[in-house]
Design an enzyme around this catalytic site. Structure first.
Site, short mmCIF file in Angstrom:
data_model
loop_
_atom_site.label_atom_id
_atom_site.label_comp_id
_atom_site.label_asym_id
_atom_site.label_seq_id
_atom_site.Cartn_x
_atom_site.Cartn_y
_atom_site.Cartn_z
N THR A 125 0.90 -1.07 -0.04
CA THR A 125 0.07 0.16 -0.05
C THR A 125 0.82 1.31 0.20
O THR A 125 2.03 1.24 0.35
CB THR A 125 -0.82 0.05 1.40
OG1 THR A 125 -1.47 1.22 1.39
CG2 THR A 125 -0.07 -0.25 2.41
N ASP A 126 0.27 2.35 -0.62
CA ASP A 126 1.02 3.61 -0.30
C ASP A 126 1.06 4.22 0.90
O ASP A 126 1.71 5.06 1.35
CB ASP A 126 0.16 4.65 -1.38
CG ASP A 126 -1.15 5.16 -0.89
OD1 ASP A 126 -1.79 4.29 -0.09
OD2 ASP A 126 -1.61 5.86 -1.55
N GLU A 127 0.41 3.51 1.92
CA GLU A 127 0.28 4.00 3.17
C GLU A 127 1.79 4.05 3.91
O GLU A 127 1.68 4.45 5.04
CB GLU A 127 -1.04 3.49 4.16
CG GLU A 127 -2.30 3.72 3.35
CD GLU A 127 -3.47 3.47 4.44
OE1 GLU A 127 -3.22 3.43 5.55
OE2 GLU A 127 -4.63 3.55 3.93
N TYR A 146 -1.96 -0.53 10.79
CA TYR A 146 -1.92 -1.32 9.85
C TYR A 146 -1.14 -0.92 8.74
O TYR A 146 -0.06 -1.96 8.15
CB TYR A 146 -3.52 -0.74 9.04
CG TYR A 146 -3.21 -1.13 7.43
CD1 TYR A 146 -3.40 -2.46 7.02
CD2 TYR A 146 -3.36 -0.01 6.62
CE1 TYR A 146 -3.31 -2.68 5.78
CE2 TYR A 146 -3.17 -0.37 5.26
CZ TYR A 146 -3.30 -1.76 4.66
OH TYR A 146 -3.52 -2.08 3.54
N LYS A 206 2.16 -3.31 7.40
CA LYS A 206 2.63 -3.72 5.87
C LYS A 206 3.97 -3.21 5.46
O LYS A 206 4.54 -3.75 4.54
CB LYS A 206 1.37 -2.59 5.03
CG LYS A 206 -0.06 -3.29 4.84
CD LYS A 206 -0.01 -4.49 4.43
CE LYS A 206 0.13 -4.71 3.08
NZ LYS A 206 -0.30 -5.90 2.39
P1 NAD Z 1 -9.60 -7.52 2.04
O1 NAD Z 1 -9.57 -7.11 3.66
O2 NAD Z 1 -10.67 -7.14 0.96
O3 NAD Z 1 -9.20 -8.85 1.72
C1 NAD Z 1 -8.18 -9.64 2.45
C2 NAD Z 1 -8.46 -11.23 2.20
O4 NAD Z 1 -7.33 -11.75 2.98
C3 NAD Z 1 -9.81 -11.58 2.86
O5 NAD Z 1 -10.30 -12.56 1.98
C4 NAD Z 1 -9.41 -12.33 4.11
O6 NAD Z 1 -10.17 -13.47 4.40
C5 NAD Z 1 -8.01 -12.74 3.80
N1 NAD Z 1 -6.98 -13.04 5.09
C6 NAD Z 1 -7.13 -12.26 6.21
N2 NAD Z 1 -6.23 -12.99 7.00
C7 NAD Z 1 -5.65 -14.29 6.34
C8 NAD Z 1 -4.93 -15.29 6.86
N3 NAD Z 1 -4.38 -14.84 8.09
N4 NAD Z 1 -4.82 -15.90 5.99
C9 NAD Z 1 -5.40 -16.41 4.98
N5 NAD Z 1 -6.27 -15.37 4.46
C10 NAD Z 1 -6.27 -14.02 5.02
O7 NAD Z 1 -8.40 -6.71 1.39
P2 NAD Z 1 -8.16 -5.77 0.03
O8 NAD Z 1 -8.59 -4.47 0.15
O9 NAD Z 1 -8.53 -6.97 -1.03
O10 NAD Z 1 -6.57 -5.58 -0.07
C11 NAD Z 1 -5.72 -6.67 -0.52
C12 NAD Z 1 -4.20 -6.48 -0.27
O11 NAD Z 1 -3.94 -5.34 -0.88
C13 NAD Z 1 -3.95 -6.37 1.02
O12 NAD Z 1 -2.68 -6.70 1.45
C14 NAD Z 1 -3.81 -4.67 1.09
O13 NAD Z 1 -2.87 -4.29 2.19
C15 NAD Z 1 -3.35 -4.33 -0.20
N6 NAD Z 1 -3.88 -3.21 -0.65
C16 NAD Z 1 -5.22 -2.63 -0.60
C17 NAD Z 1 -5.75 -1.34 -1.20
C18 NAD Z 1 -7.29 -1.27 -0.89
O14 NAD Z 1 -7.31 0.12 -1.51
N7 NAD Z 1 -8.08 -2.00 -0.56
C19 NAD Z 1 -4.72 -0.58 -1.74
C20 NAD Z 1 -3.49 -0.93 -1.58
C21 NAD Z 1 -3.12 -2.31 -1.36
O1 DAU Z 2 -4.09 3.93 0.37
C1 DAU Z 2 -4.55 2.46 0.56
C2 DAU Z 2 -5.20 2.04 1.38
O2 DAU Z 2 -6.57 2.32 1.08
C3 DAU Z 2 -5.10 0.39 1.77
O3 DAU Z 2 -4.00 0.03 2.06
C4 DAU Z 2 -6.19 0.15 2.71
O4 DAU Z 2 -6.08 -1.39 2.86
C5 DAU Z 2 -7.46 0.42 2.28
O5 DAU Z 2 -8.49 0.40 3.37
C6 DAU Z 2 -7.59 2.31 2.13
O6 DAU Z 2 -7.13 2.61 3.30
P1 DAU Z 2 -8.10 4.15 3.82
O7 DAU Z 2 -7.90 4.23 5.25
O8 DAU Z 2 -7.65 5.50 2.85
O9 DAU Z 2 -9.39 3.71 3.32
P2 DAU Z 2 -11.10 3.96 3.90
O10 DAU Z 2 -11.84 3.55 3.09
O11 DAU Z 2 -10.99 3.40 5.09
O12 DAU Z 2 -11.05 5.42 4.00
C7 DAU Z 2 -10.83 6.59 2.89
C8 DAU Z 2 -10.92 7.71 3.49
O13 DAU Z 2 -12.20 8.03 3.86
C9 DAU Z 2 -10.11 7.88 4.59
O14 DAU Z 2 -9.37 9.12 4.76
C10 DAU Z 2 -11.18 7.89 5.80
C11 DAU Z 2 -12.26 8.52 5.37
N1 DAU Z 2 -13.43 7.74 6.05
C12 DAU Z 2 -13.43 6.32 5.86
C13 DAU Z 2 -14.84 5.69 6.41
C14 DAU Z 2 -14.90 4.30 6.25
C15 DAU Z 2 -14.58 8.48 6.31
O15 DAU Z 2 -14.59 9.68 6.28
N2 DAU Z 2 -15.86 7.87 6.54
C16 DAU Z 2 -15.89 6.41 6.72
O16 DAU Z 2 -16.93 5.89 7.31
#
Ligand code: NAD
Ligand code: DAU
Length: 374
Positions: A155-157, A181, A185
Site C-alpha cells: 500500500t501507499d500508506e 495497519y 504492511k
Molecule cells: P480485504 O480485506 O478485502 O481482503 C483480505 C483477504 O485476506 C480476505 O479474503 C481475508 O479472508 C484474507 N485473509 C486475512 N487474513 C488471512 C490469513 N491470516 N490467512 C489467509 N487469508 C487471510 O483486502 P483488500 O482490500 O482486497 O486488500 C488486499 C491487499 O491489497 C492487502 O494486502 C492490502 O494491504 C493491499 N492493498 C489494498 C488497497 C485497497 O485500497 N483496498 C490498496 C493498496 C493495497
Molecule cells: O491507500 C491504500 C489503502 O486504502 C489500503 O492500503 C487500505 O487497505 C484501504 O483500506 C484504504 O485505506 P483508507 O484508510 O484510505 O481507506 P478507507 O476506505 O477506510 O477510508 C478512505 C478515506 O475516507 C479516509 O480518509 C477515511 C475516510 N472515511 C472512511 C470511512 C470508512 C470517512 O470519512 N468515513 C468513513 O466511514
C-alpha cells in the site's frame, strides 16, 4: 504483386518463442477478498491455461461468494486456511508445484487496526514471513529458478502523509507509516525486500493507492457510503472531510499486477496509482449525485442530506498521492478507467448486487460501526 516467401525454420522458431508463454502455477493468498477476487477473475480470463490456487482464511472480509463463478472449474482450487500455518503453506506449495505467489492476504482496514492491532501483526507480518520462508525452501529445492515470482501486494500508506504542496509518493520516498495497519504492511514490505537482497529470491513489491470497484467490503469509504445511501442511514465523514485519497479502479490495479508479474524486475518496487486525488467530502458528494440519478427509490433524497461529520480517525493521514512514472515508463502500464466512469460502474454494481451485500450487514458488522463512530 505480393510474393509470399517460404518461412525459414529460424523465423518459425522465433515466432513460436515470442508467442509462447510457459503456464504458471499461481498461489493467490487472500483471493476471497476484494482485490484478490478481482485479480483471480482477471487472471482466469487472460491465462486460462494456468493453475490457480486460492488460499484464504475467510475472515470477516473474505467471502467465498466472491469466487462463485469459478467453483468447479478444472484449473481452480480454493483452500480455506491461514497463511500463518506453515505446514499447510509448505504442503500446498509442494503438491501444487507453485512457481508464483500473488500475496494479497492481509488485515486491510485502518480503523480496525486502531481498535485491535494484534491480528494485523500476526497476518501481515508473521503471515508474510511464513509465505516468504516457505517459498524460499521450494525455490531453493527447484534450483533457484529465475522464473519464480513472489509478488507482495502493498500500500501507499507505508509512506505516511503528504502536505498540500508535497510531490506525490515515489519509490524512493522514505517509509513513515502512521497506523498499526500501515506499520504492519511496512514491516512485510521490508521482509520481501530482504529476501531478494539476502537470498536472491525473486520478490517484487507493489505499493498501490486506494482501490474501488466490485466486491469491496462495506467497511471502506465508497461501499459504505453506497449502502448507507440505499438504506437511508447517515453518511459518516471523518473530521472535516478534507483528507485526500488517490483513487484507482480495481481492474486497473489487477492489470498492473499482471504486468509486474510478467515483466517487473525482481528486487524492485513499483508504485501504482490512478492519478485521481480527491477530497473525501467531494467524493461523497459525487456518490450522492450518482445515487440520486441511478437509484429509483431512495429513502432520503437528495442523498447528500444524509452527510454527517463525525469524530476523526486517530492519526488520520491527510493526503495520499502516487507518482506512477516508473511503472508507466519501464513496464508500459497506465490506468484506463476515469474516476467518473469507475464510480458510475461501482454504484451500478452495488445497485444490482444487493444479494451480495445484504447478508454482510450482520449484528457484528453493526456493533463494529458503533465503536468507530462513538
Ligand atoms: P480485504 O480485506 O478485502 O481482503 C483480505 C483477504 O485476506 C480476505 O479474503 C481475508 O479472508 C484474507 N485473509 C486475512 N487474513 C488471512 C490469513 N491470516 N490467512 C489467509 N487469508 C487471510 O483486502 P483488500 O482490500 O482486497 O486488500 C488486499 C491487499 O491489497 C492487502 O494486502 C492490502 O494491504 C493491499 N492493498 C489494498 C488497497 C485497497 O485500497 N483496498 C490498496 C493498496 C493495497
Ligand atoms: O491507500 C491504500 C489503502 O486504502 C489500503 O492500503 C487500505 O487497505 C484501504 O483500506 C484504504 O485505506 P483508507 O484508510 O484510505 O481507506 P478507507 O476506505 O477506510 O477510508 C478512505 C478515506 O475516507 C479516509 O480518509 C477515511 C475516510 N472515511 C472512511 C470511512 C470508512 C470517512 O470519512 N468515513 C468513513 O466511514
Amino acid at each position: 504483386m505480393l510474393v509470399q516467401l517460404p518461412i525459414t525454420n529460424y523465423q518459425l522458431s522465433i515466432t513460436i518463442m515470442t508467442n509462447y508463454r510457459k503456464p504458471r502455477k499461481v498461489l493467490v493468498t487472500g483471493g476471497a477478498g476484494f482485490i484478490g477476487s478481482n485479480f483471480v477473475y482477471h487472471w482466469c480470463k487472460h491465462y486460462p491455461g494456468d493453475r490457480l490456487v486460492v488460499l484464504d482464511a475467510l475472515t470477516y472480509a473474505g467471502n467465498r461468494q466472491n469466487l462463485a463463478e469459478l467453483e468447479g472449474k478444472a484449473n481452480f482450487r480454493f483452500v480455506k486456511g491461514d497463511i500463518c500455518d506453515r505446514p499447510l503453506v509448505q504442503q500446498l506449495l509442494q503438491e501444487e508445484e507453485i512457481d508464483t505467489i500473488a500475496h494479497f492476504a492481509a488485515e486491510s482496514h485502518v480503523d480496525r487496526s486502531i481498535l485491535g492491532p494484534d491480528a494485523f501483526i500476526q497476518t501481515n507480518v508473521v503471515g508474510t514471513f511464513t509465505l516468504l520462508e516457505s517459498f524460499r525452501q521450494r525455490w531453493e529445492i527447484e534450483g533457484k529458478s529465475t522464473d519464480y515470482r513472489f509478488l507482495h501486494v502493498s500500500t501507499d500508506e507505508v509512506y505516511g502523509s503528504l502536505k498540500p504542496d508535497d510531490p506525490p509518493f515515489s519509490e524512493t520516498t522514505p517509509y513513515a507509516p502512521n497506523s498499526p495497519y500501515s506499520a504492519s504492511k511496512a514491516g512485510s514490505d521490508h521482509l520481501a525486500r530482504a529476501y531478494y537482497h539476502t537470498y536472491g529470491m525473486p520478490t517484487i513489491v507493489t505499493n498501490c493507492s486506494n482501490n474501488y470497484g466490485p466486491y469491496h467490503y462495506p467497511e471502506k469509504l465508497i461501499p459504505l457510503m453506497c449502502i448507507n445511501i440505499l438504506l437511508g442511514k447517515p453518511l459518516p465523514v471523518y473530521g472535516d472531510g478534507q483528507n485526500i485519497r488517490d483513487w484507482l479502479y480495481v481492474e486497473d490495479h489487477c492489470r498492473a499486477l499482471d504486468v509486474v508479474i510478467h515483466t517487473g524486475e525482481p528486487g524492485e518496487t513499483y508504485n501504482i496509482g490512478g492519478n485521481n486525488e480527491v477530497k473525501n467530502i467531494d467524493l461523497v458528494y459525487q456518490l450522492c449525485a450518482l445515487m440520486d440519478e441511478l437509484a429509483p427509490e431512495l429513502p432520503v433524497r437528495p442523498a447528500k442530506k444524509l452527510i454527517t461529520f463525525v469524530k476523526d480517525r486517530p492519526g488520520h493521514d491527510r493526503r495520499y498521492a502516487i507518482d506512477a512514472t516508473k511503472i508507466k515508463t519501464e513496464l508500459g502500464w497506465t490506468p484506463q478507467q476515469t474516476l467518473e466512469g469507475g464510480l458510475r460502474r461501482t454504484v451500478e454494481w452495488y445497485l444490482s448486487n444487493r444479494d451480495w451485500w445484504q447478508p454482510l450487514l450482520s449484528p457484528e458488522y453493526q456493533s463494529y460501526y458503533g465503536q468507530v463512530y462513538s
